[in-house]
Design a protein around this motif. Structure first.
Motif, PDB file in Angstrom:
ATOM      1  N   ASP A  20      -9.264   6.672   1.550  1.00  0.00           N
ATOM      2  CA  ASP A  20     -10.172   7.176   0.517  1.00  0.00           C
ATOM      3  C   ASP A  20      -9.464   7.738  -0.718  1.00  0.00           C
ATOM      4  OD1 ASP A  20     -12.923   6.903   0.265  1.00  0.00           O
ATOM      5  OD2 ASP A  20     -13.281   9.041   0.496  1.00  0.00           O
ATOM      6  N   LYS A  21      -8.188   7.367  -0.920  1.00  0.00           N
ATOM      7  CA  LYS A  21      -7.440   7.820  -2.089  1.00  0.00           C
ATOM      8  C   LYS A  21      -6.825   6.629  -2.808  1.00  0.00           C
ATOM      9  CE  LYS A  21      -6.252  12.329  -0.238  1.00  0.00           C
ATOM     10  NZ  LYS A  21      -5.165  13.218   0.142  1.00  0.00           N
ATOM     11  N   MET A  22      -6.655   6.761  -4.141  1.00  0.00           N
ATOM     12  CA  MET A  22      -5.922   5.758  -4.915  1.00  0.00           C
ATOM     13  C   MET A  22      -4.490   5.782  -4.388  1.00  0.00           C
ATOM     14  SD  MET A  22      -7.353   6.541  -8.768  1.00  0.00           S
ATOM     15  CE  MET A  22      -6.961   8.292  -8.701  1.00  0.00           C
ATOM     16  N   HIS A  23      -4.033   4.633  -3.883  1.00  0.00           N
ATOM     17  CA  HIS A  23      -2.734   4.604  -3.214  1.00  0.00           C
ATOM     18  C   HIS A  23      -2.220   3.169  -3.221  1.00  0.00           C
ATOM     19  CE1 HIS A  23       0.027   6.786  -0.452  1.00  0.00           C
ATOM     20  NE2 HIS A  23       0.295   5.558  -0.034  1.00  0.00           N
ATOM     21  N   GLY A  24      -1.094   2.930  -3.881  1.00  0.00           N
ATOM     22  CA  GLY A  24      -0.582   1.571  -4.051  1.00  0.00           C
ATOM     23  C   GLY A  24      -0.629   1.218  -5.529  1.00  0.00           C
ATOM     24  N   ARG A  25      -0.749  -0.053  -5.845  1.00  0.00           N
ATOM     25  CA  ARG A  25      -0.801  -0.488  -7.246  1.00  0.00           C
ATOM     26  C   ARG A  25      -2.236  -0.439  -7.757  1.00  0.00           C
ATOM     27  NH1 ARG A  25       3.338  -1.239 -10.009  1.00  0.00           N
ATOM     28  NH2 ARG A  25       2.166  -2.399 -11.537  1.00  0.00           N
ATOM     29  N   GLY A  26      -2.373  -0.054  -9.028  1.00  0.00           N
ATOM     30  CA  GLY A  26      -3.701  -0.016  -9.619  1.00  0.00           C
ATOM     31  C   GLY A  26      -3.670   0.274 -11.103  1.00  0.00           C
ATOM     32  N   THR A  27      -4.867   0.269 -11.692  1.00  0.00           N
ATOM     33  CA  THR A  27      -5.053   0.558 -13.111  1.00  0.00           C
ATOM     34  C   THR A  27      -6.160   1.590 -13.255  1.00  0.00           C
ATOM     35  OG1 THR A  27      -4.399  -1.691 -13.696  1.00  0.00           O
ATOM     36  CG2 THR A  27      -5.609  -0.451 -15.370  1.00  0.00           C
ATOM     37  N   LEU A  28      -5.875   2.651 -14.008  1.00  0.00           N
ATOM     38  CA  LEU A  28      -6.854   3.707 -14.258  1.00  0.00           C
ATOM     39  C   LEU A  28      -7.125   3.750 -15.753  1.00  0.00           C
ATOM     40  CD1 LEU A  28      -8.468   6.026 -12.881  1.00  0.00           C
ATOM     41  CD2 LEU A  28      -6.568   7.523 -13.511  1.00  0.00           C
TER      42      LEU A  28
END
Length: 145
Positions: free
Chosen positions: A65-73
């Motif tokens: 349930d958390k942003m974890h790894g690669r991503g774009t915000l």
């Protein structure tokens, strides 16, 4: 949670996941993969997009349930972070583009600029050096000859 597409049973536990579309009571929306924890709680896990009611959009990997790894915000101000996340924070290598178009590329540690990085200003000049939070003493201008 409202099921959009089911890959496995909603009664699944552990690594089995389902793809959902869910609107939270505060107006936030999540579309992506979820799985049940060992205690039975449905959590974002895998790939998905969370759009907040205030217009912040995260697209990327989730874990417990958390942003974890690669991503774009993406922020409504126009600021964008693209890179690695850990426990809902910028953590690892990434690029933060400020609303004015200037950007920082380099390592982050718990939402702070930390280590050897490069700041590109709005005119395209690139400054390199050691960044430590808000401090960046001894930056050097990169010359392209």
């Amino acid at each position: 949670m409202t099921e959009k597409k089911q890959n496995n049973s909603l009664n699944a536990q552990g690594d089995e996941s389902v793809t959902i579309s869910y609107i939270f009571p505060n107006g936030d929306k999540y579309e992506g993969e979820c799985s049940r924890s060992t205690s039975g709680v449905m959590m974002r896990s895998g790939s998905g997009t969370h759009t907040s009611a205030s217009g912040i959009i995260y697209t990327g990997e989730w874990h417990e349930d958390k942003m974890h790894g690669r991503g774009t915000l993406q922020h409504p101000s126009g600021a964008v972070y693209e890179g690695e996340f850990k426990d809902n924070m910028y953590h690892g290598t990434g690029t933060y583009t400020f609303p004015d178009g200037s950007s920082y590329t380099g390592p982050f540690n718990e939402n702070r600029l930390e280590g050897e990085g490069a700041l590109t200003n709005t005119t395209g000049l690139v400054w390199t050096g050691e960044f430590h939070g808000k401090a960046a003493l001894g930056l050097k201008l990169q010359h392209n000859i």
